[in-house]
Design a protein around this motif. Structure first.
Motif, PDB file in Angstrom:
ATOM      1  N   SER A   6       0.829  -1.208   0.000  1.00 12.79           N
ATOM      2  CA  SER A   6       0.000   0.000   0.000  1.00 12.79           C
ATOM      3  C   SER A   6       0.863   1.258   0.000  1.00 12.79           C
ATOM      4  CB  SER A   6      -0.920   0.015   1.224  1.00 12.79           C
ATOM      5  OG  SER A   6      -1.695  -1.156   1.313  1.00 12.79           O
ATOM      6  N   PHE A   7       2.075   1.139   0.562  1.00 10.28           N
ATOM      7  CA  PHE A   7       2.985   2.286   0.701  1.00 10.28           C
ATOM      8  C   PHE A   7       4.294   2.045  -0.044  1.00 10.28           C
ATOM      9  CE2 PHE A   7       0.128   2.146   4.314  1.00 10.28           C
ATOM     10  CZ  PHE A   7      -0.347   3.444   4.354  1.00 10.28           C
ATOM     11  N   GLU A   8       4.215   1.310  -1.123  1.00  6.60           N
ATOM     12  CA  GLU A   8       5.400   1.006  -1.922  1.00  6.60           C
ATOM     13  C   GLU A   8       6.096   2.295  -2.361  1.00  6.60           C
ATOM     14  OE1 GLU A   8       6.485  -1.559  -5.956  1.00  6.60           O
ATOM     15  OE2 GLU A   8       4.405  -1.234  -5.336  1.00  6.60           O
ATOM     16  N   GLY A   9       7.392   2.378  -2.089  1.00  8.05           N
ATOM     17  CA  GLY A   9       8.162   3.552  -2.489  1.00  8.05           C
ATOM     18  C   GLY A   9       8.067   4.729  -1.543  1.00  8.05           C
ATOM     19  N   CYS A  10       7.362   4.589  -0.417  1.00  6.54           N
ATOM     20  CA  CYS A  10       7.254   5.679   0.572  1.00  6.54           C
ATOM     21  C   CYS A  10       8.471   5.638   1.498  1.00  6.54           C
ATOM     22  CB  CYS A  10       5.963   5.551   1.364  1.00  6.54           C
ATOM     23  SG  CYS A  10       4.469   5.787   0.400  1.00  6.54           S
ATOM     24  N   THR A  11       9.607   6.068   0.991  1.00 11.12           N
ATOM     25  CA  THR A  11      10.863   5.938   1.733  1.00 11.12           C
ATOM     26  C   THR A  11      10.986   6.909   2.895  1.00 11.12           C
ATOM     27  OG1 THR A  11      11.915   7.436   0.142  1.00 11.12           O
ATOM     28  CG2 THR A  11      12.074   5.069  -0.299  1.00 11.12           C
ATOM     29  N   ALA A  12      10.119   7.926   2.945  1.00 17.16           N
ATOM     30  CA  ALA A  12      10.202   8.906   4.029  1.00 17.16           C
ATOM     31  C   ALA A  12       9.334   8.538   5.227  1.00 17.16           C
ATOM     32  CB  ALA A  12       9.787  10.289   3.511  1.00 17.16           C
ATOM     33  N   LEU A  13       8.516   7.510   5.114  1.00 15.41           N
ATOM     34  CA  LEU A  13       7.556   7.165   6.167  1.00 15.41           C
ATOM     35  C   LEU A  13       8.301   6.692   7.416  1.00 15.41           C
ATOM     36  CD1 LEU A  13       4.694   6.839   7.115  1.00 15.41           C
ATOM     37  CD2 LEU A  13       4.562   4.668   5.875  1.00 15.41           C
ATOM     38  N   GLU A  14       8.204   7.476   8.488  1.00 19.57           N
ATOM     39  CA  GLU A  14       8.987   7.174   9.686  1.00 19.57           C
ATOM     40  C   GLU A  14       8.165   7.006  10.953  1.00 19.57           C
ATOM     41  OE1 GLU A  14      11.244  10.614  11.406  1.00 19.57           O
ATOM     42  OE2 GLU A  14      10.825  11.516   9.457  1.00 19.57           O
ATOM     43  N   THR A  15       6.959   7.581  11.027  1.00 15.79           N
ATOM     44  CA  THR A  15       6.205   7.540  12.276  1.00 15.79           C
ATOM     45  C   THR A  15       4.803   6.996  12.041  1.00 15.79           C
ATOM     46  OG1 THR A  15       7.411   9.472  13.108  1.00 15.79           O
ATOM     47  CG2 THR A  15       5.369   8.893  14.234  1.00 15.79           C
ATOM     48  N   LEU A  16       4.431   6.001  12.845  1.00 10.64           N
ATOM     49  CA  LEU A  16       3.091   5.423  12.794  1.00 10.64           C
ATOM     50  C   LEU A  16       2.411   5.673  14.130  1.00 10.64           C
ATOM     51  CD1 LEU A  16       0.876   3.700  11.496  1.00 10.64           C
ATOM     52  CD2 LEU A  16       2.044   1.664  12.381  1.00 10.64           C
ATOM     53  N   ARG A  17       1.272   6.359  14.088  1.00  6.53           N
ATOM     54  CA  ARG A  17       0.484   6.623  15.283  1.00  6.53           C
ATOM     55  C   ARG A  17      -0.814   5.842  15.194  1.00  6.53           C
ATOM     56  NH1 ARG A  17       1.692  13.091  14.852  1.00  6.53           N
ATOM     57  NH2 ARG A  17       3.839  12.999  15.670  1.00  6.53           N
ATOM     58  N   ILE A  18      -0.983   4.890  16.109  1.00 11.71           N
ATOM     59  CA  ILE A  18      -2.159   4.016  16.089  1.00 11.71           C
ATOM     60  C   ILE A  18      -3.160   4.508  17.121  1.00 11.71           C
ATOM     61  CG2 ILE A  18      -2.993   1.652  16.338  1.00 11.71           C
ATOM     62  CD1 ILE A  18      -0.136   0.710  15.735  1.00 11.71           C
ATOM     63  N   ARG A  19      -4.385   4.712  16.671  1.00 14.91           N
ATOM     64  CA  ARG A  19      -5.460   5.135  17.549  1.00 14.91           C
ATOM     65  C   ARG A  19      -6.293   3.920  17.968  1.00 14.91           C
ATOM     66  NH1 ARG A  19      -6.204   8.393  12.968  1.00 14.91           N
ATOM     67  NH2 ARG A  19      -8.332   7.595  12.699  1.00 14.91           N
ATOM     68  N   GLN A  20      -6.489   3.748  19.253  1.00 14.11           N
ATOM     69  CA  GLN A  20      -7.290   2.638  19.750  1.00 14.11           C
ATOM     70  C   GLN A  20      -8.763   2.900  19.489  1.00 14.11           C
ATOM     71  OE1 GLN A  20      -9.109   3.187  22.971  1.00 14.11           O
ATOM     72  NE2 GLN A  20     -10.155   1.220  22.821  1.00 14.11           N
ATOM     73  N   SER A  21      -9.418   1.932  18.854  1.00 13.25           N
ATOM     74  CA  SER A  21     -10.865   2.041  18.649  1.00 13.25           C
ATOM     75  C   SER A  21     -11.603   0.848  19.240  1.00 13.25           C
ATOM     76  CB  SER A  21     -11.194   2.146  17.161  1.00 13.25           C
ATOM     77  OG  SER A  21     -10.876   0.946  16.491  1.00 13.25           O
ATOM     78  N   ALA A  22     -10.916  -0.276  19.366  1.00 14.05           N
ATOM     79  CA  ALA A  22     -11.527  -1.488  19.901  1.00 14.05           C
ATOM     80  C   ALA A  22     -10.868  -1.844  21.231  1.00 14.05           C
ATOM     81  CB  ALA A  22     -11.355  -2.641  18.912  1.00 14.05           C
ATOM     82  N   ALA A  23     -11.610  -2.521  22.090  1.00 15.00           N
ATOM     83  CA  ALA A  23     -11.063  -2.934  23.376  1.00 15.00           C
ATOM     84  C   ALA A  23      -9.872  -3.869  23.156  1.00 15.00           C
ATOM     85  CB  ALA A  23     -12.139  -3.637  24.190  1.00 15.00           C
ATOM     86  N   PRO A  24      -8.882  -3.831  24.041  1.00 11.16           N
ATOM     87  CA  PRO A  24      -7.709  -4.705  23.886  1.00 11.16           C
ATOM     88  C   PRO A  24      -8.086  -6.170  24.125  1.00 11.16           C
ATOM     89  CG  PRO A  24      -7.645  -3.623  26.016  1.00 11.16           C
ATOM     90  CD  PRO A  24      -8.803  -3.011  25.265  1.00 11.16           C
ATOM     91  N   VAL A  25      -7.304  -7.056  23.557  1.00 10.57           N
ATOM     92  CA  VAL A  25      -7.525  -8.494  23.781  1.00 10.57           C
ATOM     93  C   VAL A  25      -6.372  -9.137  24.547  1.00 10.57           C
ATOM     94  CG1 VAL A  25      -8.948  -8.673  21.702  1.00 10.57           C
ATOM     95  CG2 VAL A  25      -6.502  -9.181  21.561  1.00 10.57           C
ATOM     96  N   TYR A  26      -5.217  -8.480  24.582  1.00 12.45           N
ATOM     97  CA  TYR A  26      -4.058  -9.047  25.262  1.00 12.45           C
ATOM     98  C   TYR A  26      -3.863  -8.481  26.672  1.00 12.45           C
ATOM     99  CZ  TYR A  26      -2.864 -10.853  20.653  1.00 12.45           C
ATOM    100  OH  TYR A  26      -2.903 -11.506  19.438  1.00 12.45           O
ATOM    101  N   ALA A  27      -4.746  -7.582  27.125  1.00 14.71           N
ATOM    102  CA  ALA A  27      -4.632  -7.017  28.463  1.00 14.71           C
ATOM    103  C   ALA A  27      -4.647  -8.134  29.501  1.00 14.71           C
ATOM    104  CB  ALA A  27      -5.787  -6.039  28.722  1.00 14.71           C
ATOM    105  N   GLY A  28      -3.748  -8.049  30.456  1.00 11.04           N
ATOM    106  CA  GLY A  28      -3.667  -9.066  31.494  1.00 11.04           C
ATOM    107  C   GLY A  28      -2.829 -10.266  31.132  1.00 11.04           C
ATOM    108  N   THR A  29      -2.401 -10.386  29.870  1.00 11.55           N
ATOM    109  CA  THR A  29      -1.563 -11.507  29.450  1.00 11.55           C
ATOM    110  C   THR A  29      -0.088 -11.113  29.528  1.00 11.55           C
ATOM    111  OG1 THR A  29      -1.425 -10.899  27.117  1.00 11.55           O
ATOM    112  CG2 THR A  29      -3.380 -12.128  27.820  1.00 11.55           C
ATOM    113  N   TYR A  30       0.796 -12.094  29.308  1.00 12.59           N
ATOM    114  CA  TYR A  30       2.215 -11.776  29.379  1.00 12.59           C
ATOM    115  C   TYR A  30       2.638 -10.811  28.281  1.00 12.59           C
ATOM    116  CZ  TYR A  30       2.886 -15.488  25.820  1.00 12.59           C
ATOM    117  OH  TYR A  30       2.837 -16.274  24.685  1.00 12.59           O
ATOM    118  N   TYR A  31       1.905 -10.768  27.155  1.00  9.07           N
ATOM    119  CA  TYR A  31       2.219  -9.784  26.124  1.00  9.07           C
ATOM    120  C   TYR A  31       2.174  -8.369  26.708  1.00  9.07           C
ATOM    121  CZ  TYR A  31       1.763 -13.171  22.262  1.00  9.07           C
ATOM    122  OH  TYR A  31       1.936 -14.224  21.398  1.00  9.07           O
TER     123      TYR A  31
END
Length: 517
Positions: free
Chosen positions: A199-224
């Motif tokens: 999807s981002f082929e050739g986007c050599t400047a892409l350095e920062t990814l900011r993920i917004r939480q929209s769904a409840a976590p599934v790994y909370a409480g696990t060793y992850y």
């Protein structure tokens, strides 16, 4: 914080928790697990709706606490996160990410105004073209009243925007959608479903990814989720002299850090080991960001996961996103230009979460044992060690058929040693003292071609080719099987104490005067 009903979903609506039971046919009792909270965060809509601040209780189960997701909406804008100042000049925190904040903190909603919809070629939920040239591109959640769900191949080819914000409505980013674009910072939601590096082929400047939480976590409480807790401690000790322990789960089970703390009173101790089958590279770079000259990094690579432990690949793999789910802010600390397969791995992570039980950020890994059962006592201590009592095994027999090779020919220099040395150099060049000790393993859980001679040869090979000192005896790391618990590399409580005593002795000698008394 949870329920005893697998079909129940807990979500937040403003200052309330909403319990949803779907497909209810019969009367049933549902047990709610509830904690009283004495900590509250206040959220300001900052132009959003509904008007008026919302105060939300936060369970103090981590050193840094997770913020809320989207509490407000605003017509023509995408919610991008929170900030401690209304104008965005304070401390920024992503939705659901962790904040260095205490009681009484006010978080102001941050909004990105949609780019003029007239600049998009759009039909049937699909954007197929864009004619704008602004430095910031905020893709609308809807155009002419219809939700934007897909970005078509070539839609943003050669786009000059350096910052791109995806809407929460977006589900698919086709291969080639941003081919050769100038995007540097990307903000997206974990409601996305289909995306890849193509999807981002050739986007050599892409350095920062900011993920917004929209769904409840599934790994909370696990060793992850323990990785985020351990990073909280590491971050809190950023300016203190410290010893950082790192490998995979053999480190979680393999140290009595209180013994190390007593032996080296001039150092704080942090056990960062979680999961060996996730690429060590991003974990090490995060660790590196919190270390200073004079700090000590003690590595014990697990040889059954050597490809990941020796940083042989630069993939930001799906398990890393699982480690970061408890605080997506960890991902934004990384420079994506150092990694490959970022978005393909992110999609794999999102797919893996589908159908898993929704949980709460308030859950702590310390509340559960390794198998996910409620723990009779805290399962992790403040250092990051897994501390529930673990009895010795009944015999020395290996528990799995996985025989790990202790032979030099398996660990080729160009594949294993050279990339590992390059990563270690980033630490040593910064004045950080790095040492390697062998990870513990059942002495019977080795490959058929492993011999006493091959073990000695492997030790000599590592000592001759690694740029960091090997401070332990390889034969001492191959322990009787009775000192393990559940696997061939998770030590029992007694085994961890024995192994820690060996490490203290070796580290004291490596540090010289000023080490352990």
């Amino acid at each position: 914080t949870g329920t005893d009903c697998a079909e129940a979903v807990l979500s937040r609506e403003g200052g309330r928790l909403l319990l949803t039971l779907e497909n209810v046919r019969y009367t049933r009792a549902v047990r709610l697990d509830v904690r009283r909270s004495d900590v509250y965060f206040t959220y300001d809509p900052n132009g959003g709706y509904p008007e008026g601040r919302v105060t939300v209780p936060v369970t103090p189960s981590h050193l840094r606490l997770n913020t809320a997701g989207a509490l407000f909406s605003r017509e023509g804008f995408t919610f991008t996160g929170w900030n401690t100042r209304a104008d965005g000049s304070g401390t920024a925190v992503g939705p659901g990410s962790r904040a260095d904040a205490g009681e009484g903190t006010v978080f102001y909603a941050q909004w990105a105004q949609w780019t003029d919809e007239r600049l998009f070629a759009f039909e049937g939920g699909v954007i197929s073209g864009y004619s704008g040239d602004a430095d910031t591109l905020v893709i609308p959640a809807s155009i002419r009243g219809e939700a934007v769900v897909t970005l078509k191949e070539g839609a943003f080819e050669h786009c000059s925007a350096s910052t791109v914000v995806f809407p929460d409505s977006l589900r698919t980013v086709e291969p080639g959608a941003f081919r050769d674009a100038s995007v540097r910072v990307l903000s997206l939601s974990d409601s996305l479903r289909t995306v890849s590096d193509y999807s981002f082929e050739g986007c050599t400047a892409l350095e920062t990814l900011r993920i917004r939480q929209s769904a409840a976590p599934v790994y909370a409480g696990t060793y992850y989720a323990s990785f985020a807790d351990k990073f909280d401690r590491l971050l809190a000790l950023k300016d203190r002299r410290k010893i950082v322990l790192f490998s995979g789960s053999s480190a979680r089970f393999g140290y009595d850090s209180a013994m190390i703390d007593r032996a080296f009173p001039d150092y704080e101790v942090v056990n960062m080991g979680v999961f060996a089958y996730s690429n060590a590279l991003p974990q090490l770079l995060l660790i590196r960001s919190c270390m200073n000259p004079g700090d000590v990094l003690l590595l014990s690579p697990e040889l059954d996961a050597a490809k990941r432990q020796f940083c042989t690949e630069d993939r930001l793999d799906a398990p890393f996103f699982s480690l970061a789910e408890a605080d997506y802010g960890l991902v934004s600390r990384l420079d994506l230009r150092q990694f490959s397969l970022v978005f393909s791995s992110f999609q794999a992570y999102l797919s893996a979460r589908d159908g898993m039980e929704k949980r709460s950020y308030a859950l702590s890994p310390s509340d559960f044992d390794e198998d996910g059962n409620p723990a009779p006592a805290p399962s992790y201590n403040a250092y990051g060690d897994y501390v529930l009592y673990r009895p010795n095994a009944a015999s020395d027999d290996p528990l799995y058929g996985l025989g790990v090779p202790y032979t030099p020919s398996y660990y080729r220099k160009e594949q294993y040693i050279d990339p590992f040395n390059r990563v270690m150099k980033t630490f040593t060049d910064a004045g950080i003292r790095v040492f390697m000790t062998y990870s513990p393993r059942n002495r019977q859980a080795v490959s058929a071609d492993t011999t006493e001679d091959s073990i000695a040869a492997l030790d000599a090979y590592f000592r001759a080719n690694l740029e960091i000192p090997v401070i332990s005896d390889i034969f001492e790391s191959l322990l009787p099987g009775r000192w393990f618990y559940g696997t061939d590399n998770h030590l029992s409580t007694e085994g961890a104490a024995r192994r820690t005593a060996q490490v203290i002795r070796d580290l004291a000698e490596a540090l010289g005067e000023g080490g352990a008394p």
